[in-house]
Design a protein around this motif. Structure first.
Motif, PDB file in Angstrom:
ATOM      1  N   ARG A   1       0.830  -1.402  -0.081  1.00  0.00           N
ATOM      2  CA  ARG A   1      -0.174   0.126  -0.157  1.00  0.00           C
ATOM      3  C   ARG A   1       0.925   1.363  -0.044  1.00  0.00           C
ATOM      4  NH1 ARG A   1      -5.440  -1.604   1.443  1.00  0.00           N
ATOM      5  NH2 ARG A   1      -5.732  -3.712   1.938  1.00  0.00           N
ATOM      6  N   ASP A   2       2.113   1.318   0.149  1.00  0.00           N
ATOM      7  CA  ASP A   2       3.038   2.315  -0.042  1.00  0.00           C
ATOM      8  C   ASP A   2       3.892   1.880  -0.991  1.00  0.00           C
ATOM      9  OD1 ASP A   2       4.723   4.329   0.234  1.00  0.00           O
ATOM     10  OD2 ASP A   2       5.373   3.802   2.292  1.00  0.00           O
ATOM     11  N   LEU A   3       3.831   2.638  -2.208  1.00  0.00           N
ATOM     12  CA  LEU A   3       4.630   2.360  -3.470  1.00  0.00           C
ATOM     13  C   LEU A   3       5.940   2.686  -3.185  1.00  0.00           C
ATOM     14  CD1 LEU A   3       1.955   2.763  -6.261  1.00  0.00           C
ATOM     15  CD2 LEU A   3       2.493   0.833  -5.076  1.00  0.00           C
ATOM     16  N   THR A   4       6.091   3.814  -2.484  1.00  0.00           N
ATOM     17  CA  THR A   4       7.606   4.043  -2.433  1.00  0.00           C
ATOM     18  C   THR A   4       8.541   2.987  -1.815  1.00  0.00           C
ATOM     19  OG1 THR A   4       7.237   4.950  -0.163  1.00  0.00           O
ATOM     20  CG2 THR A   4       6.787   6.391  -1.764  1.00  0.00           C
ATOM     21  N   GLN A   5       7.874   2.061  -1.209  1.00  0.00           N
ATOM     22  CA  GLN A   5       8.736   0.758  -0.745  1.00  0.00           C
ATOM     23  C   GLN A   5       8.690  -0.331  -1.715  1.00  0.00           C
ATOM     24  OE1 GLN A   5       8.438  -0.495   3.386  1.00  0.00           O
ATOM     25  NE2 GLN A   5       6.582   1.216   3.769  1.00  0.00           N
ATOM     26  N   LEU A   6       8.063  -0.333  -2.773  1.00  0.00           N
ATOM     27  CA  LEU A   6       7.711  -1.486  -3.615  1.00  0.00           C
ATOM     28  C   LEU A   6       9.191  -1.999  -4.112  1.00  0.00           C
ATOM     29  CD1 LEU A   6       5.977  -3.420  -4.978  1.00  0.00           C
ATOM     30  CD2 LEU A   6       5.821  -1.813  -6.627  1.00  0.00           C
ATOM     31  N   GLY A   7      10.139  -1.239  -4.695  1.00  0.00           N
ATOM     32  CA  GLY A   7      11.437  -1.676  -5.112  1.00  0.00           C
ATOM     33  C   GLY A   7      11.954  -2.211  -3.959  1.00  0.00           C
ATOM     34  N   THR A   8      12.139  -1.567  -2.945  1.00  0.00           N
ATOM     35  CA  THR A   8      12.833  -2.170  -1.951  1.00  0.00           C
ATOM     36  C   THR A   8      12.479  -3.258  -1.124  1.00  0.00           C
ATOM     37  OG1 THR A   8      13.574   0.316  -1.324  1.00  0.00           O
ATOM     38  CG2 THR A   8      13.830  -1.410   0.522  1.00  0.00           C
ATOM     39  N   ILE A   9      11.056  -3.685  -1.348  1.00  0.00           N
ATOM     40  CA  ILE A   9      10.675  -4.826  -0.740  1.00  0.00           C
ATOM     41  C   ILE A   9      10.941  -5.947  -1.595  1.00  0.00           C
ATOM     42  CG2 ILE A   9       8.386  -6.069  -0.641  1.00  0.00           C
ATOM     43  CD1 ILE A   9       7.211  -3.461   0.610  1.00  0.00           C
ATOM     44  N   MET A  10      11.078  -5.865  -3.143  1.00  0.00           N
ATOM     45  CA  MET A  10      11.213  -6.792  -3.988  1.00  0.00           C
ATOM     46  C   MET A  10      12.857  -7.135  -3.782  1.00  0.00           C
ATOM     47  SD  MET A  10       8.944  -5.719  -7.254  1.00  0.00           S
ATOM     48  CE  MET A  10       9.437  -7.095  -7.991  1.00  0.00           C
ATOM     49  N   ASP A  11      13.629  -6.150  -3.678  1.00  0.00           N
ATOM     50  CA  ASP A  11      14.932  -6.520  -3.457  1.00  0.00           C
ATOM     51  C   ASP A  11      15.289  -7.134  -2.159  1.00  0.00           C
ATOM     52  OD1 ASP A  11      17.729  -6.010  -3.980  1.00  0.00           O
ATOM     53  OD2 ASP A  11      17.864  -4.688  -2.483  1.00  0.00           O
ATOM     54  N   ALA A  12      14.522  -6.817  -0.985  1.00  0.00           N
ATOM     55  CA  ALA A  12      14.861  -7.661   0.232  1.00  0.00           C
ATOM     56  C   ALA A  12      14.394  -8.910   0.136  1.00  0.00           C
ATOM     57  CB  ALA A  12      14.012  -6.802   1.167  1.00  0.00           C
ATOM     58  N   VAL A  13      13.156  -9.235  -0.519  1.00  0.00           N
ATOM     59  CA  VAL A  13      12.581 -10.861  -0.463  1.00  0.00           C
ATOM     60  C   VAL A  13      13.464 -11.609  -1.332  1.00  0.00           C
ATOM     61  CG1 VAL A  13      10.239 -10.024   0.163  1.00  0.00           C
ATOM     62  CG2 VAL A  13      11.022 -10.057  -2.246  1.00  0.00           C
ATOM     63  N   ILE A  14      14.048 -11.017  -2.432  1.00  0.00           N
ATOM     64  CA  ILE A  14      14.914 -11.837  -3.245  1.00  0.00           C
ATOM     65  C   ILE A  14      16.229 -12.112  -2.417  1.00  0.00           C
ATOM     66  CG2 ILE A  14      16.624 -11.648  -5.264  1.00  0.00           C
ATOM     67  CD1 ILE A  14      14.522  -9.886  -6.635  1.00  0.00           C
ATOM     68  N   GLN A  15      16.664 -11.135  -1.689  1.00  0.00           N
ATOM     69  CA  GLN A  15      17.780 -11.593  -0.701  1.00  0.00           C
ATOM     70  C   GLN A  15      17.278 -12.583   0.124  1.00  0.00           C
ATOM     71  OE1 GLN A  15      19.797  -8.147   1.015  1.00  0.00           O
ATOM     72  NE2 GLN A  15      19.336  -6.752  -0.975  1.00  0.00           N
ATOM     73  N   ASP A  16      16.060 -12.568   0.726  1.00  0.00           N
ATOM     74  CA  ASP A  16      15.586 -13.669   1.648  1.00  0.00           C
ATOM     75  C   ASP A  16      15.512 -15.182   0.950  1.00  0.00           C
ATOM     76  OD1 ASP A  16      15.887 -12.041   3.781  1.00  0.00           O
ATOM     77  OD2 ASP A  16      13.920 -11.366   3.615  1.00  0.00           O
ATOM     78  N   GLY A  17      15.534 -14.994  -0.276  1.00  0.00           N
ATOM     79  CA  GLY A  17      15.317 -16.678  -1.033  1.00  0.00           C
ATOM     80  C   GLY A  17      14.285 -16.629  -2.088  1.00  0.00           C
ATOM     81  N   ALA A  18      13.552 -15.461  -2.210  1.00  0.00           N
ATOM     82  CA  ALA A  18      12.155 -15.772  -3.014  1.00  0.00           C
ATOM     83  C   ALA A  18      12.944 -15.835  -4.736  1.00  0.00           C
ATOM     84  CB  ALA A  18      11.400 -14.144  -3.156  1.00  0.00           C
ATOM     85  N   ASN A  19      12.547 -16.891  -5.172  1.00  0.00           N
ATOM     86  CA  ASN A  19      13.168 -17.130  -6.625  1.00  0.00           C
ATOM     87  C   ASN A  19      11.858 -17.477  -7.672  1.00  0.00           C
ATOM     88  OD1 ASN A  19      12.292 -19.644  -5.897  1.00  0.00           O
ATOM     89  ND2 ASN A  19      14.200 -20.278  -5.817  1.00  0.00           N
ATOM     90  N   ASN A  20      10.736 -17.001  -7.163  1.00  0.00           N
ATOM     91  CA  ASN A  20       9.447 -16.959  -7.956  1.00  0.00           C
ATOM     92  C   ASN A  20       8.877 -16.032  -8.222  1.00  0.00           C
ATOM     93  OD1 ASN A  20       9.989 -19.770  -9.086  1.00  0.00           O
ATOM     94  ND2 ASN A  20       8.541 -20.660  -7.566  1.00  0.00           N
ATOM     95  N   PHE A  21       8.680 -15.148  -9.159  1.00  0.00           N
ATOM     96  CA  PHE A  21       7.819 -14.196  -9.146  1.00  0.00           C
ATOM     97  C   PHE A  21       6.810 -14.366 -10.442  1.00  0.00           C
ATOM     98  CE2 PHE A  21      11.170 -12.155  -7.100  1.00  0.00           C
ATOM     99  CZ  PHE A  21      10.563 -11.230  -6.246  1.00  0.00           C
ATOM    100  N   GLY A  22       5.542 -14.229  -9.909  1.00  0.00           N
ATOM    101  CA  GLY A  22       4.142 -14.707 -10.742  1.00  0.00           C
ATOM    102  C   GLY A  22       3.557 -13.432 -11.293  1.00  0.00           C
ATOM    103  N   GLY A  23       4.147 -12.233 -10.773  1.00  0.00           N
ATOM    104  CA  GLY A  23       3.344 -11.016 -11.529  1.00  0.00           C
ATOM    105  C   GLY A  23       3.384  -9.864 -10.741  1.00  0.00           C
ATOM    106  N   LEU A  24       2.946  -8.949 -11.049  1.00  0.00           N
ATOM    107  CA  LEU A  24       2.959  -7.393 -10.723  1.00  0.00           C
ATOM    108  C   LEU A  24       1.994  -6.685 -11.104  1.00  0.00           C
ATOM    109  CD1 LEU A  24       3.968  -5.117  -8.704  1.00  0.00           C
ATOM    110  CD2 LEU A  24       5.780  -4.795 -10.295  1.00  0.00           C
ATOM    111  N   SER A  25       1.191  -6.305 -10.332  1.00  0.00           N
ATOM    112  CA  SER A  25      -0.101  -5.194 -10.813  1.00  0.00           C
ATOM    113  C   SER A  25      -0.343  -4.142 -10.166  1.00  0.00           C
ATOM    114  CB  SER A  25      -1.394  -6.033 -11.074  1.00  0.00           C
ATOM    115  OG  SER A  25      -1.840  -6.596  -9.800  1.00  0.00           O
ATOM    116  N   PHE A  26      -0.841  -3.158 -10.386  1.00  0.00           N
ATOM    117  CA  PHE A  26      -1.087  -1.952  -9.882  1.00  0.00           C
ATOM    118  C   PHE A  26      -2.718  -1.688  -9.872  1.00  0.00           C
ATOM    119  CE2 PHE A  26       3.193  -1.224 -11.555  1.00  0.00           C
ATOM    120  CZ  PHE A  26       3.782  -0.961 -10.098  1.00  0.00           C
TER     121      PHE A  26
END
Length: 229
Positions: free
Chosen positions: A120-145
Motif C-alpha cells: 500500500r506504500d508504493l515508495t517501498q515497492l522496489g526495496t521490498i522486492m529487492d529484500a525478499v530476493i535476498q531472503d530467498g524468493a526465486n519465483n515471481f508470478g506477476g505484478l499489478s497496480f
C-alpha cells in the motif's frame, strides 16, 4: 365464433401497438474511462527448492518463506495483505522418455510456496522486492497496480459514460427529426482496472526499479430513451 374472431383481432391490434411502442425507442451504448495514478501494488512471489528428499525440499522452502514473511512484517506489511496462494510438493522423474525402455524413477522432489502481497506504500515497492530476493524468493508470478478505493473513479467514469450516451441519443434524435423523451432503461458494466500507457518512473534507492504508470477504470452504460413524438 364472431366473439372469438373479435378477440383475435383485438389481440393482434394490441400486439401491433406494443411492437410499434417498442420501436419508438432510441438505444445507445457508451463508455466512460478515467485514468489515475495507482496507490497500491499486488505482487505474487514465492520460493521453490529441489532436493533428493521431499522433507529437505519442503523444509528449505518453508524456512525461506518464513524469513520473507518476517521481513515483510518488519517493513510494515499487515497480515491482511499477505495470503498464501499455492503450496505444492511434486516428484522429479527420470527415465520417463528413455529410448531404452528403462522404468521411470523418482530422482527428487520440488517444493514450492507462493504468496500474494499487497503493497500500500508504493515508495517501498522496489526495496521490498529487492529484500525478499535476498531472503530467498526465486519465483515471481506477476505484478499489478491498482487503487485502494476505486469508488470515486468508478463514479467519475459512470458520469462520463451517461453523459456520452445522452449526447449520442440527442444526436440520433436530431438526425431522425424526432424529440428525445425520458430515459426508460439504463444498465452498466464496470470494466475494472487496466494499465494506461502513460508511465511514471519510481526511483527506489538500492531497490528494483519500478515504473508504476497509470491505471484506468472504465464503465460502459446502455441507455434506452423514449421518443416523445
Amino acid at each position: 365464433m364472431k366473439k372469438i374472431a373479435f378477440m383475435a383481432a383485438m389481440l393482434a391490434v394490441t400486439a401491433a401497438g406494443m411492437a410499434h411502442a417498442e420501436e419508438r425507442r432510441i438505444t445507445v451504448d457508451a463508455a466512460g474511462v478515467v485514468q489515475a495514478a495507482p496507490d497500491m501494488a499486488t505482487i505474487t512471489m514465492g520460493v521453490t527448492n529441489e532436493d533428493a528428499q521431499a522433507s529437505n525440499a519442503m523444509q528449505a522452502t518453508s524456512e525461506a518463506v518464513a524469513q520473507i514473511l518476517k521481513r515483510l512484517e518488519g517493513m510494515g506489511i499487515e497480515d491482511r495483505d499477505i495470503q498464501t496462494r499455492d503450496l505444492s510438493l511434486s516428484p522429479v522423474w527420470t527415465g520417463r522418455n528413455s529410448a531404452s525402455g528403462d522404468k521411470p524413477e523418482i530422482s527428487g522432489f520440488v517444493a514450492s510456496n507462493n504468496v500474494q502481497v499487497r503493497v500500500r506504500d508504493l515508495t517501498q515497492l522496489g526495496t521490498i522486492m529487492d529484500a525478499v530476493i535476498q531472503d530467498g524468493a526465486n519465483n515471481f508470478g506477476g505484478l499489478s497496480f491498482g487503487v485502494q478505493d476505486p469508488t470515486p473513479l468508478e463514479a467519475q467514469a459512470r458520469a462520463k459514460a451517461v453523459a456520452e450516451a445522452t449526447a449520442k441519443a440527442e444526436q440520433l434524435a436530431q438526425a431522425a427529426n424526432v424529440t428525445l423523451g425520458e430515459v426508460r432503461q439504463i444498465s452498466e458494466q464496470v470494466g475494472g482496472f487496466h494499465p494506461a500507457p502513460q508511465m511514471r518512473a519510481m526511483a527506489d534507492a538500492g531497490g528494483v526499479p519500478i515504473a508504476s504508470g497509470e491505471v484506468s477504470v472504465s464503465v460502459t452504460v446502455s441507455m434506452e430513451f423514449e421518443i416523445s413524438d
